[in-house]
Design a protein around this motif. Sequence first.
Motif, PDB file in Angstrom:
ATOM      1  N   UNK A  24       0.800  -1.225   0.000  1.00  0.00           N
ATOM      2  CA  UNK A  24       0.000   0.000   0.000  1.00  0.00           C
ATOM      3  C   UNK A  24       0.837   1.282   0.000  1.00  0.00           C
ATOM      4  N   UNK A  25       2.158   1.161   0.180  1.00  0.00           N
ATOM      5  CA  UNK A  25       3.028   2.333   0.123  1.00  0.00           C
ATOM      6  C   UNK A  25       2.819   3.339   1.233  1.00  0.00           C
ATOM      7  N   UNK A  26       2.286   2.914   2.360  1.00  0.00           N
ATOM      8  CA  UNK A  26       1.871   3.868   3.390  1.00  0.00           C
ATOM      9  C   UNK A  26       3.031   4.709   3.916  1.00  0.00           C
ATOM     10  N   UNK A  53       3.414   8.713   3.699  1.00  0.00           N
ATOM     11  CA  UNK A  53       3.479   9.584   4.867  1.00  0.00           C
ATOM     12  C   UNK A  53       4.669  10.543   4.775  1.00  0.00           C
ATOM     13  N   UNK A  54       5.808  10.052   4.265  1.00  0.00           N
ATOM     14  CA  UNK A  54       6.961  10.934   4.087  1.00  0.00           C
ATOM     15  C   UNK A  54       6.654  12.018   3.063  1.00  0.00           C
ATOM     16  N   UNK A  61       2.201   4.554  -3.357  1.00  0.00           N
ATOM     17  CA  UNK A  61       2.509   5.674  -2.454  1.00  0.00           C
ATOM     18  C   UNK A  61       2.181   7.012  -3.108  1.00  0.00           C
ATOM     19  N   UNK A  62       2.486   7.162  -4.392  1.00  0.00           N
ATOM     20  CA  UNK A  62       2.191   8.410  -5.096  1.00  0.00           C
ATOM     21  C   UNK A  62       0.680   8.624  -5.158  1.00  0.00           C
ATOM     22  N   UNK A  63      -0.060   7.563  -5.450  1.00  0.00           N
ATOM     23  CA  UNK A  63      -1.528   7.674  -5.478  1.00  0.00           C
ATOM     24  C   UNK A  63      -2.078   8.033  -4.103  1.00  0.00           C
ATOM     25  N   UNK A  64      -1.546   7.407  -3.079  1.00  0.00           N
ATOM     26  CA  UNK A  64      -2.047   7.609  -1.720  1.00  0.00           C
ATOM     27  C   UNK A  64      -1.794   9.040  -1.247  1.00  0.00           C
ATOM     28  N   UNK A  71      12.222   5.255   3.973  1.00  0.00           N
ATOM     29  CA  UNK A  71      11.438   5.937   2.942  1.00  0.00           C
ATOM     30  C   UNK A  71      11.624   7.438   3.137  1.00  0.00           C
ATOM     31  N   UNK A  72      12.106   8.130   2.103  1.00  0.00           N
ATOM     32  CA  UNK A  72      12.377   9.562   2.225  1.00  0.00           C
ATOM     33  C   UNK A  72      11.767  10.320   1.062  1.00  0.00           C
TER      34      UNK A  72
END
Length: 422
Positions: free
Chosen positions: A281-283, A287-288, A323-326, A409-410
């Motif tokens: 889900x790239x959460x 968040x970053x 992650x980009x979508x979220x 993740x940055x």
Amino acid sequence: MDYCVAITGIGVRAPGGIGTNAFWELLTSGRTATRTISFFDPSPFRSRVAAECDFDARAEGFTPKELRRMDRAAQLGVAAAREALADSGLGGGGLDPADVSVTVGSAVGCTMGLEQEYSTVSDGGRQWLVDHTYAVPHLYGHFVPSSLAAEVAWAVAAEGPVSVVSTGCTSGLDAIGHACGLLREGAGKVAVAGATDAPISPITVACFDAIKATTARNDDPEHASRPFDRSRDGFVLGEGSAFFVLEPLEDARRRGAHVYATIRGFASRSNAYHMTGLRPDGREMAEAITAALGQARLRPDDIDYVNAHGSGTRQNDRHETAAVKRSLGAHAFDVPVSSIKSMIGHSLGAIGAIEIAACALAIEHDVIPPTANLEEPDPDCDLDYVPKTAREQRTDAVLTVGSGFGGFQSAMVLAAPGAAAR
């Protein structure tokens, strides 16, 4: 919190050419710099391709003593830092050395020097009990990553805070973020910051072979790095370095410096989950991104371009797309996304800094680098990945992201000088 640091100097040593101009020309042409490994005989390995720098340390002015002392990663870093300092207009003196800090990112440190010296003292691995007297006298400098930062500090005459950041493949991003934090805290007036890695060695290739993270497309090196493509089968190992001169925006304007871009926001998260695994889900990356946007005081739809981590592994590409979508919501389907690793490979800890250079130049020129070799997108990767050809487009605000082994993740937001939320 206003977080605005100016990039006033850029230096790059990357595959495909020497210097920042050659680097940008390669990216905008869509050419690839991946080839069969030439540093050693790669025939015993599963993955036999890499993105090597055509770097001649002697031609760059390194003395025989420096060549004896410095690992290739240090040489690449010092060369890039010297270029950045000269580009900034601060290289002629006049700075108080105590006002200059240095931050260096690196994932694997002096890998090539360590492996070469072990091979020497062990007679190619044939001797279990080794004779250390056959090693170079500077072997300890290869062993401790702080030697990289020390070499850069000596090269730029910096006597302020000097540090190393090693967070896997986010090291470059995190090093620049750390340097910005030092400036914000008042720990000096100028930061020379960047990252360097020279990992193309048998031990590194063997390690990635073991987990099948690198490509086995050995018969077609130029097209082996294929982020977001259905046929991708792993990343292409690379090497290189990028360094920057950073200073508060107002200071840069006061001295009439050329400002490539400003760093407006930075954030990092960890998934505390798995050394190499990523949740689909790239959460954590999302968040970053959200935190970096908040720090930059920008909305998701202010972003004109996303510089993707885009390593070319199925797990990472899908995680990053999610992650980009979220984080960007509906705007994710409108904003261009691309991966320069398709052209210059994955230089581990250095790549985050090299990608920041690409972002600053994209802002400078209003051009978005392409994703080379993208023939047939993975159906699970359904964003606009700018296939094959660079795109001219207004680029006022850029998001760049990184993902590293260990769950790091940055995200960083860069903007044109004076750009505001639209």
